[in-house]
Design an enzyme around this catalytic site. Structure first.
Site, PDB file in Angstrom:
ATOM      1  N   VAL A  59       0.813  -1.217   0.000  1.00 40.00           N
ATOM      2  CA  VAL A  59       0.000   0.000   0.000  1.00 40.00           C
ATOM      3  C   VAL A  59       0.844   1.263   0.000  1.00 40.00           C
ATOM      4  CG1 VAL A  59      -1.989  -1.101   1.087  1.00 40.00           C
ATOM      5  CG2 VAL A  59      -0.246   0.029   2.524  1.00 40.00           C
ATOM      6  N   ASN A  85      -6.967  -0.867   6.902  1.00 39.86           N
ATOM      7  CA  ASN A  85      -6.552  -1.468   8.159  1.00 39.86           C
ATOM      8  C   ASN A  85      -5.038  -1.637   8.269  1.00 39.86           C
ATOM      9  OD1 ASN A  85      -6.794  -3.432  10.585  1.00 39.86           O
ATOM     10  ND2 ASN A  85      -5.784  -4.663   9.000  1.00 39.86           N
ATOM     11  N   SER A 146      -6.429   4.866  16.034  1.00 35.05           N
ATOM     12  CA  SER A 146      -5.962   4.328  17.310  1.00 35.05           C
ATOM     13  C   SER A 146      -6.153   5.377  18.393  1.00 35.05           C
ATOM     14  CB  SER A 146      -4.475   3.963  17.226  1.00 35.05           C
ATOM     15  OG  SER A 146      -3.928   3.722  18.499  1.00 35.05           O
ATOM     16  N   TYR A 158       3.902   6.882  15.280  1.00 34.28           N
ATOM     17  CA  TYR A 158       2.613   6.187  15.248  1.00 34.28           C
ATOM     18  C   TYR A 158       1.473   7.140  15.585  1.00 34.28           C
ATOM     19  CZ  TYR A 158      -0.839   2.499  16.110  1.00 34.28           C
ATOM     20  OH  TYR A 158      -1.950   1.694  16.065  1.00 34.28           O
ATOM     21  N   ALA A 160       1.428  10.431  15.338  1.00 39.21           N
ATOM     22  CA  ALA A 160       1.287  11.424  14.277  1.00 39.21           C
ATOM     23  C   ALA A 160       0.566  10.850  13.065  1.00 39.21           C
ATOM     24  CB  ALA A 160       2.669  11.945  13.864  1.00 39.21           C
ATOM     25  N   SER A 161       0.902   9.614  12.725  1.00 38.68           N
ATOM     26  CA  SER A 161       0.271   8.991  11.555  1.00 38.68           C
ATOM     27  C   SER A 161      -1.216   8.761  11.778  1.00 38.68           C
ATOM     28  CB  SER A 161       0.970   7.673  11.218  1.00 38.68           C
ATOM     29  OG  SER A 161       0.744   6.678  12.218  1.00 38.68           O
ATOM     30  N   LYS A 162      -1.596   8.345  12.983  1.00 45.25           N
ATOM     31  CA  LYS A 162      -3.009   8.091  13.258  1.00 45.25           C
ATOM     32  C   LYS A 162      -3.798   9.391  13.392  1.00 45.25           C
ATOM     33  CE  LYS A 162      -2.863   3.628  13.098  1.00 45.25           C
ATOM     34  NZ  LYS A 162      -3.548   2.909  11.970  1.00 45.25           N
ATOM     35  N   ILE A 191      -6.027  -3.701  22.576  1.00 48.68           N
ATOM     36  CA  ILE A 191      -6.753  -4.911  22.212  1.00 48.68           C
ATOM     37  C   ILE A 191      -5.841  -6.120  22.436  1.00 48.68           C
ATOM     38  CG2 ILE A 191      -8.111  -6.044  20.420  1.00 48.68           C
ATOM     39  CD1 ILE A 191      -9.192  -3.301  21.291  1.00 48.68           C
TER      40      ILE A 191
END
Length: 249
Positions: A59, A85, A146, A158, A160-162, A191
């Protein structure tokens, strides 16, 4: 949206959330295009699920994404559901004073996380949305975010990306709503998955659980249920659904 007989795309479908989502959608009558960078794991998934078709894809490669989306459209028909996802988590503080070799956050780690979590979502959405518009399909784009989008210690890239994923999702909801295309996020908390246990030490995870209202980690099927709800409810768009046991309140 009635999921039955719809064409759905799930990225990162070979394991974890993606695998569970692909199976759940197929069980509800959708034809699922399962995308993943691991062709062998995809083959295992499709071997026992007739309504799931494997499409190996990176991707982070926009040309490959365009080709795969075109292939799905030709082979399976009009795309109605896209679930972004695929994701990558790295725990790296901005400065690590205990590391003499690399005190500052790794540039390569930053770029790797942003390429998968941000660029991959962008590449997939623009190609799939184009097909929806061209075919006049009333579709939905679900992006897996997230709780880290609010900012977690040690997760600069992580988080920043979300946060970017949630912002893009809101923009797309505003831009595409007039065409009957919805866009929203699902933001899981902690989770009970192998990824969570790999990323966090047991003591750290226990501290997070203690701060969670329900005093436990979530289950994959609980995240899947939230995604299915978002797909089926045609009046939901431009929002982020937290599936975090009350950790964010």
């Amino acid at each position: 949206m009635n999921i039955e007989q719809k064409v759905a795309i799930v990225t990162g479908a070979a394991s974890g959330f993606g695998k569970a989502l692909a199976i759940a959608l197929s069980q509800r009558g959708a034809t699922v295009a399962a995308l993943d960078i691991d062709p062998h794991a995809l083959a295992n998934l499709t071997a026992t699920n007739q309504n799931i078709v494997a499409f190996p894809c990176d991707v982070t490669n926009h040309e490959q994404v365009d080709q795969v989306i075109a292939h799905i459209d030709d082979e399976l028909g009009d795309i109605s559901i896209l679930i972004n996802n695929a994701g990558l988590m790295r725990n790296t503080p901005l400065l690590n004073l205990l590391d003499r070799n690399e005190r500052k956050h790794s540039i390569s780690s930053w770029r790797e996380v942003m390429a998968v979590n941000q660029d991959g979502v962008f590449f997939m959405a623009r190609s799939a949305a184009e097909k929806m518009l061209d075919k006049r399909v009333k579709g939905v784009i679900i992006n897996i975010s997230s709780i880290a989008a609010k900012g977690n210690i040690g997760q600069t890239a992580y988080s920043a990306s979300k946060a970017a994923v949630e912002a893009m999702s809101n923009v797309w909801a505003k831009e595409l709503g007039r065409f009957g295309i919805r866009s929203m996020c699902i933001a899981p908390g902690f989770i009970d998955t192998s990824g969570t246990h790999d990323a966090l030490e047991d003591k750290m995870l226990a501290r997070w659980v203690e701060q969670t209202s329900l005093r436990r980690t979530g289950k994959i099927n609980e995240v899947v249920a939230a995604v299915i709800c978002a797909v089926e409810n045609d009046f939901m768009t431009g929002t982020t659904i937290a599936v975090d046991g009350g950790l964010s309140i």
